[in-house]
Design a protein around this motif. Structure first.
Motif, short mmCIF file in Angstrom:
data_model
loop_
_atom_site.label_atom_id
_atom_site.label_comp_id
_atom_site.label_asym_id
_atom_site.label_seq_id
_atom_site.Cartn_x
_atom_site.Cartn_y
_atom_site.Cartn_z
N PHE A 141 0.81 -1.22 0.00
CA PHE A 141 0.00 0.00 0.00
C PHE A 141 0.85 1.27 0.00
O PHE A 141 0.58 2.19 -0.79
CB PHE A 141 -1.01 0.01 1.15
CG PHE A 141 -2.11 -1.02 1.02
CD1 PHE A 141 -2.25 -1.83 -0.10
CD2 PHE A 141 -3.02 -1.18 2.04
CE1 PHE A 141 -3.28 -2.77 -0.21
CE2 PHE A 141 -4.06 -2.11 1.95
CZ PHE A 141 -4.18 -2.91 0.83
N PRO A 142 1.88 1.37 0.86
CA PRO A 142 2.71 2.59 0.80
C PRO A 142 3.37 2.79 -0.56
O PRO A 142 3.44 3.91 -1.06
CB PRO A 142 3.76 2.36 1.90
CG PRO A 142 3.12 1.40 2.84
CD PRO A 142 2.27 0.50 1.98
N LYS A 143 3.82 1.71 -1.18
CA LYS A 143 4.43 1.82 -2.51
C LYS A 143 3.39 2.23 -3.55
O LYS A 143 3.68 3.02 -4.45
CB LYS A 143 5.12 0.51 -2.90
CG LYS A 143 6.38 0.27 -2.10
CD LYS A 143 7.06 -1.03 -2.47
CE LYS A 143 8.33 -1.21 -1.64
NZ LYS A 143 9.03 -2.44 -1.96
N ALA A 144 2.18 1.68 -3.43
CA ALA A 144 1.11 2.05 -4.36
C ALA A 144 0.79 3.54 -4.23
O ALA A 144 0.57 4.22 -5.23
CB ALA A 144 -0.13 1.20 -4.09
N LYS A 145 0.78 4.05 -2.99
CA LYS A 145 0.48 5.47 -2.77
C LYS A 145 1.53 6.37 -3.42
O LYS A 145 1.21 7.45 -3.92
CB LYS A 145 0.39 5.78 -1.27
CG LYS A 145 -0.91 5.34 -0.65
CD LYS A 145 -0.97 5.74 0.81
CE LYS A 145 -2.34 5.49 1.38
NZ LYS A 145 -2.48 5.93 2.77
N LYS A 146 2.78 5.93 -3.42
CA LYS A 146 3.87 6.74 -3.97
C LYS A 146 4.03 6.55 -5.49
O LYS A 146 4.80 7.24 -6.12
CB LYS A 146 5.20 6.37 -3.30
CG LYS A 146 5.28 6.76 -1.85
CD LYS A 146 6.59 6.28 -1.24
CE LYS A 146 6.61 6.49 0.26
NZ LYS A 146 7.73 5.82 0.89
N SER A 147 3.30 5.60 -6.06
CA SER A 147 3.53 5.18 -7.44
C SER A 147 2.96 6.13 -8.50
O SER A 147 3.28 6.01 -9.66
CB SER A 147 2.91 3.81 -7.67
OG SER A 147 1.49 3.91 -7.68
N GLY A 148 2.07 7.01 -8.10
CA GLY A 148 1.43 7.87 -9.09
C GLY A 148 0.13 7.28 -9.63
O GLY A 148 -0.52 7.88 -10.48
N LEU A 149 -0.25 6.10 -9.16
CA LEU A 149 -1.53 5.51 -9.56
C LEU A 149 -2.67 6.42 -9.12
O LEU A 149 -2.59 7.05 -8.06
CB LEU A 149 -1.73 4.15 -8.89
CG LEU A 149 -1.06 2.94 -9.51
CD1 LEU A 149 -1.19 1.74 -8.57
CD2 LEU A 149 -1.65 2.61 -10.86
N ASP A 150 -3.73 6.48 -9.91
CA ASP A 150 -4.92 7.24 -9.53
C ASP A 150 -5.73 6.34 -8.59
O ASP A 150 -6.57 5.56 -9.03
CB ASP A 150 -5.72 7.62 -10.78
CG ASP A 150 -6.94 8.47 -10.46
OD1 ASP A 150 -7.33 8.55 -9.27
OD2 ASP A 150 -7.49 9.05 -11.40
N LEU A 151 -5.45 6.45 -7.30
CA LEU A 151 -6.08 5.57 -6.32
C LEU A 151 -7.56 5.86 -6.14
O LEU A 151 -8.32 4.96 -5.77
CB LEU A 151 -5.33 5.64 -4.99
CG LEU A 151 -3.90 5.09 -5.02
CD1 LEU A 151 -3.22 5.28 -3.68
CD2 LEU A 151 -3.86 3.62 -5.43
#
Length: 173
Positions: A141-151
């Motif tokens: 989750f922390p990596k997903a938040k930093k990834s630039g994905l449109d969460l």
């Protein structure tokens, strides 16, 4: 968001209420965390329960929640995260953990609580889920938040698919 949605919504609601409505669908991470919390609470209730009927009802709900959760992660969240992170470790490991949990679901879903082995299978499933959740929440989750994905957009897709799958589950049970 398209302007047609905004103007249609503005005609019926105040801006404040519209903002509240928008926050009802959490972003992808918030939605998945809420699922994790719900299932954790169900496992806690199972551990405290002494009634076979209550245990069976809890296990049925746990199995449904986990089945739907795993499916939306595998169909939508994991492919997006894997692509965004160019990941070759977190997502494959998570998929293998899902398969182990699915095997335990198959062993207890629809089965009468018949003593020690049943309870042990549910307990082990809870332990595996706890381990899996910890890895997702602390690493993925922390990596997903930093990834630039449109969460936020991803959260909308996850919620829509979750609602479809829950409706299907309700019809088959």
């Amino acid at each position: 968001m398209p302007s047609t949605t905004t103007s249609a919504a503005a005609g019926r609601k105040t801006t404040t209420r519209r903002t509240t409505a928008r926050t009802r669908t959490p972003d992808a991470v918030g939605l998945l965390r809420a699922d994790h919390k719900k299932v954790s609470e169900l496992f806690e209730q199972f551990e405290k329960s002494r009634s076979p009927a209550k245990k069976k009802q809890l296990v049925d709900q746990i199995c449904m929640e986990l089945t739907v959760h795993a499916q939306i992660e595998e169909e939508i969240f994991y492919p997006e995260v894997q692509a965004a992170l160019k990941d070759k470790e977190l997502v494959p490991e998570a998929r293998v953990e899902h398969q182990s949990i699915k095997d335990l679901i198959a062993a207890v879903q629809g089965v009468e609580p018949d003593g020690e082995d049943y309870d042990a299978k549910v307990t082990v499933m809870g332990e595996w889920v706890k381990h899996h959740v910890k890895e997702e929440q602390n690493e993925m989750f922390p990596k997903a938040k930093k990834s630039g994905l449109d969460l936020a957009e991803l959260g909308e897709r996850l919620m829509q698919r979750k609602e479809e799958l829950m409706a299907e589950q309700q019809m088959t049970h």
